[in-house]
Write a protein that holds these residues in place. Structure first.
Motif, PDB file in Angstrom:
ATOM      1  N   CYS A  56       0.799  -1.175   0.081  1.00  0.00           N
ATOM      2  CA  CYS A  56      -0.010  -0.092  -0.147  1.00  0.00           C
ATOM      3  C   CYS A  56       0.810   1.522   0.148  1.00  0.00           C
ATOM      4  CB  CYS A  56      -0.835  -0.119   1.261  1.00  0.00           C
ATOM      5  SG  CYS A  56      -2.110   1.366   1.389  1.00  0.00           S
ATOM      6  N   GLY A  94      -6.987   5.533   5.937  1.00  0.00           N
ATOM      7  CA  GLY A  94      -5.877   4.764   6.539  1.00  0.00           C
ATOM      8  C   GLY A  94      -6.399   4.504   7.768  1.00  0.00           C
ATOM      9  N   GLU A  95      -5.937   3.292   8.353  1.00  0.00           N
ATOM     10  CA  GLU A  95      -6.433   2.899   9.795  1.00  0.00           C
ATOM     11  C   GLU A  95      -5.802   3.798  10.974  1.00  0.00           C
ATOM     12  OE1 GLU A  95      -6.856  -1.290   9.812  1.00  0.00           O
ATOM     13  OE2 GLU A  95      -5.648  -1.338  11.712  1.00  0.00           O
ATOM     14  N   SER A 122     -14.794   3.008   5.232  1.00  0.00           N
ATOM     15  CA  SER A 122     -13.851   2.033   4.987  1.00  0.00           C
ATOM     16  C   SER A 122     -12.611   2.273   5.422  1.00  0.00           C
ATOM     17  CB  SER A 122     -13.648   1.847   3.397  1.00  0.00           C
ATOM     18  OG  SER A 122     -12.693   0.972   3.083  1.00  0.00           O
ATOM     19  N   LEU A 123     -12.699   2.158   6.966  1.00  0.00           N
ATOM     20  CA  LEU A 123     -11.582   2.586   7.701  1.00  0.00           C
ATOM     21  C   LEU A 123     -10.665   1.753   8.200  1.00  0.00           C
ATOM     22  CD1 LEU A 123     -13.929   5.209   9.558  1.00  0.00           C
ATOM     23  CD2 LEU A 123     -12.641   5.835   7.723  1.00  0.00           C
ATOM     24  N   LEU A 143     -16.928  -1.237   4.086  1.00  0.00           N
ATOM     25  CA  LEU A 143     -16.109  -2.138   3.242  1.00  0.00           C
ATOM     26  C   LEU A 143     -14.753  -2.313   4.070  1.00  0.00           C
ATOM     27  CD1 LEU A 143     -16.224   0.372   0.109  1.00  0.00           C
ATOM     28  CD2 LEU A 143     -17.443  -1.694   0.334  1.00  0.00           C
ATOM     29  N   LEU A 144     -14.684  -3.622   4.303  1.00  0.00           N
ATOM     30  CA  LEU A 144     -13.287  -4.141   4.735  1.00  0.00           C
ATOM     31  C   LEU A 144     -12.705  -5.381   3.944  1.00  0.00           C
ATOM     32  CD1 LEU A 144     -11.207  -3.719   6.977  1.00  0.00           C
ATOM     33  CD2 LEU A 144     -12.354  -5.567   8.444  1.00  0.00           C
ATOM     34  N   ARG A 145     -12.078  -4.983   2.739  1.00  0.00           N
ATOM     35  CA  ARG A 145     -11.628  -6.215   2.166  1.00  0.00           C
ATOM     36  C   ARG A 145     -10.787  -7.179   2.879  1.00  0.00           C
ATOM     37  NH1 ARG A 145      -8.910  -3.864  -3.430  1.00  0.00           N
ATOM     38  NH2 ARG A 145     -10.874  -3.034  -4.316  1.00  0.00           N
ATOM     39  N   ARG A 167      -9.145 -10.029  10.778  1.00  0.00           N
ATOM     40  CA  ARG A 167     -10.153  -9.303   9.821  1.00  0.00           C
ATOM     41  C   ARG A 167     -11.262  -9.778   9.694  1.00  0.00           C
ATOM     42  NH1 ARG A 167      -8.139  -5.302   5.443  1.00  0.00           N
ATOM     43  NH2 ARG A 167      -7.024  -4.787   7.361  1.00  0.00           N
ATOM     44  N   MET A 186      -7.197  -7.926  -3.725  1.00  0.00           N
ATOM     45  CA  MET A 186      -6.749  -7.565  -5.119  1.00  0.00           C
ATOM     46  C   MET A 186      -6.258  -9.011  -5.731  1.00  0.00           C
ATOM     47  SD  MET A 186      -3.824  -4.839  -3.452  1.00  0.00           S
ATOM     48  CE  MET A 186      -3.458  -5.980  -2.146  1.00  0.00           C
ATOM     49  N   ILE A 218      -1.503  -2.973  -8.094  1.00  0.00           N
ATOM     50  CA  ILE A 218      -0.836  -2.107  -8.908  1.00  0.00           C
ATOM     51  C   ILE A 218       0.371  -1.664  -8.024  1.00  0.00           C
ATOM     52  CG2 ILE A 218      -0.707  -0.047 -10.145  1.00  0.00           C
ATOM     53  CD1 ILE A 218      -3.740  -0.196 -10.673  1.00  0.00           C
ATOM     54  N   LEU A 292      -2.334   5.193  -3.121  1.00  0.00           N
ATOM     55  CA  LEU A 292      -2.413   3.887  -2.844  1.00  0.00           C
ATOM     56  C   LEU A 292      -1.440   3.261  -3.930  1.00  0.00           C
ATOM     57  CD1 LEU A 292      -6.356   3.079  -2.341  1.00  0.00           C
ATOM     58  CD2 LEU A 292      -4.414   3.586  -0.536  1.00  0.00           C
TER      59      LEU A 292
HETATM   60  N1  SAH Z   1      -7.669   1.352   5.379  1.00  0.00           N
HETATM   61  C1  SAH Z   1      -8.364   0.888   4.616  1.00  0.00           C
HETATM   62  C2  SAH Z   1      -8.599   1.269   3.322  1.00  0.00           C
HETATM   63  C3  SAH Z   1      -7.771   0.814   2.678  1.00  0.00           C
HETATM   64  S1  SAH Z   1      -7.514   1.337   1.124  1.00  0.00           S
HETATM   65  C4  SAH Z   1      -8.671  -0.591   4.940  1.00  0.00           C
HETATM   66  O1  SAH Z   1      -7.813  -0.981   5.607  1.00  0.00           O
HETATM   67  O2  SAH Z   1      -9.610  -1.312   4.480  1.00  0.00           O
HETATM   68  C5  SAH Z   1      -8.676   0.486  -0.050  1.00  0.00           C
HETATM   69  C6  SAH Z   1      -8.064  -0.675  -0.755  1.00  0.00           C
HETATM   70  O3  SAH Z   1      -7.064  -0.518  -1.670  1.00  0.00           O
HETATM   71  C7  SAH Z   1      -7.262  -1.984   0.177  1.00  0.00           C
HETATM   72  O4  SAH Z   1      -8.463  -2.620   0.802  1.00  0.00           O
HETATM   73  C8  SAH Z   1      -6.523  -2.764  -0.996  1.00  0.00           C
HETATM   74  O5  SAH Z   1      -7.236  -4.046  -1.270  1.00  0.00           O
HETATM   75  C9  SAH Z   1      -6.445  -1.540  -2.119  1.00  0.00           C
HETATM   76  N2  SAH Z   1      -4.984  -1.351  -2.435  1.00  0.00           N
HETATM   77  C10 SAH Z   1      -4.061  -0.844  -1.606  1.00  0.00           C
HETATM   78  N3  SAH Z   1      -2.834  -0.755  -2.040  1.00  0.00           N
HETATM   79  C11 SAH Z   1      -3.147  -1.223  -3.503  1.00  0.00           C
HETATM   80  C12 SAH Z   1      -2.388  -1.410  -4.503  1.00  0.00           C
HETATM   81  N4  SAH Z   1      -1.031  -1.271  -4.520  1.00  0.00           N
HETATM   82  N5  SAH Z   1      -2.820  -1.988  -5.653  1.00  0.00           N
HETATM   83  C13 SAH Z   1      -4.182  -2.120  -5.564  1.00  0.00           C
HETATM   84  N6  SAH Z   1      -4.971  -2.008  -4.566  1.00  0.00           N
HETATM   85  C14 SAH Z   1      -4.570  -1.544  -3.683  1.00  0.00           C
END
Ligand code: SAH
Length: 299
Positions: A56, A94-95, A122-123, A143-145, A167, A186, A218, A292
């Protein structure tokens, strides 16, 4: 419907397999979600982050000017979005648990001012008490991937101390609190193979998220993964299509990362079964700092 045995073939099959998959997903989307594409206003609230995720661009140890939007700025972004006809606000950042707690009164004001809007947060991973306070204040989606359904792969993407288990516990708690809940990952993150993607699909099938965020990895300069290859836009589209067939009711955006890698990526995402786009409403002067990944577009 989609059969478990078919999944790998859908991910790895030839061009005609993919075209057929996209067509089926598009038809399913039209039948279940209707012809509209839903627009969300993405407000990149802050790039201050306590975490050091290896992929990130706003990871703690990367040298980047930091910012956090104040209440007035957030409300201004929402006003612009509302006046454009957008009815869902997404605050992402960001967190940063202390700052997230300070968002409670802001979310309350947003809820009072726009009772009919959806407020999505989405924090990252926050104390459950903070999730509850934000929910009471009026936020209704989160949203929390999950980033990877495989614990070892998850660990390889994140600093020591971050665990998939934590998570998933956050996702369960968010659902329990009554948030519509989003997960995702991703595509093409370092070390990810087709087997990992199958695990991601099975996890999402079991959890049944309301929203699914998927974009290609990316690389970003100044991160440990700076020299790793980007993920595949085509594989991302296949996953969007599979998930549309697997979870027909889910809201699935054609993400900015997809649009960054593929010209007309948002359109391609919609034609593969996505039904949401997220337009950036972050103030112009801060946008570049929420970097990001390399070349992030603002479309
Ligand atoms: N801090 C929050 C938001 C994160 S940013 C959280 O933790 O949920 C949102 C999303 O961007 C992340 O979940 C991640 O999957 C994506 N992301 C971060 N870096 C990336 C990168 N280099 N390429 C593509 N997606 C990215």
């Amino acid at each position: 419907m989609i059969r478990e045995n078919d999944l790998e073939a859908l991910l790895t099959g030839d061009k005609s397999t993919a075209e057929d998959l996209f067509r089926r997903a598009r038809e399913k989307c039209l039948a279940v979600k209707g012809p509209e594409v839903l627009v969300r206003a993405l407000v990149e609230w802050s790039n201050v982050c306590r975490n050091d995720c290896l992929y990130c661009g706003i990871r703690r140890s990367r040298n980047v000017p930091r910012y956090t939007l104040g209440e007035e700025e957030i409300l201004d972004c929402c006003t612009r979005a509302w006046n454009d006809g957008v009815r869902t606000f997404v605050l992402q950042g960001g967190e940063n648990p202390a700052a997230a707690l300070r968002l409670v009164p802001t979310v309350k004001k947003m809820r009072e001012r726009w009772p009919g809007a959806a407020i999505t947060l989405s924090l990252g991973e926050l104390p459950f008490t903070t999730y509850a306070l934000l929910r009471e204040a009026g936020a209704n989606r989160y949203l929390l991937r999950h980033e990877s359904a495989n614990p070892a792969h998850y660990a390889s993407l994140h600093p020591a101390g971050m665990r998939l288990e934590t998570r998933l516990a956050c996702l369960q708690e968010l659902r329990r609190l009554g948030y519509e809940t989003g997960m995702g990952m991703m595509v093409g993150s370092p070390g990810q193979g087709v087997g990992h993607l199958l695990e991601d699909l099975r996890l999402m099938q079991a959890f049944q998220p309301d929203m699914i965020g998927i974009g290609p990895f990316i690389p970003q300069e100044g991160t440990p993964f700076a020299d790793r290859p980007a993920g595949s836009a085509e594989m991302t589209l296949r996953l969007i299509a599979i998930l549309r067939l697997m979870l027909p009711e889910a809201n699935i955006p054609a993400t900015t990362a997809l649009a960054t890698l593929l010209p007309e990526g948002k359109k391609a995402g919609i034609l593969a079964g996505a039904n949401v786009v997220m337009n950036v409403y972050t103030p112009e002067n801060e946008r570049a700092k929420y970097d990001l990944y390399k070349g992030k577009v603002n479309v």
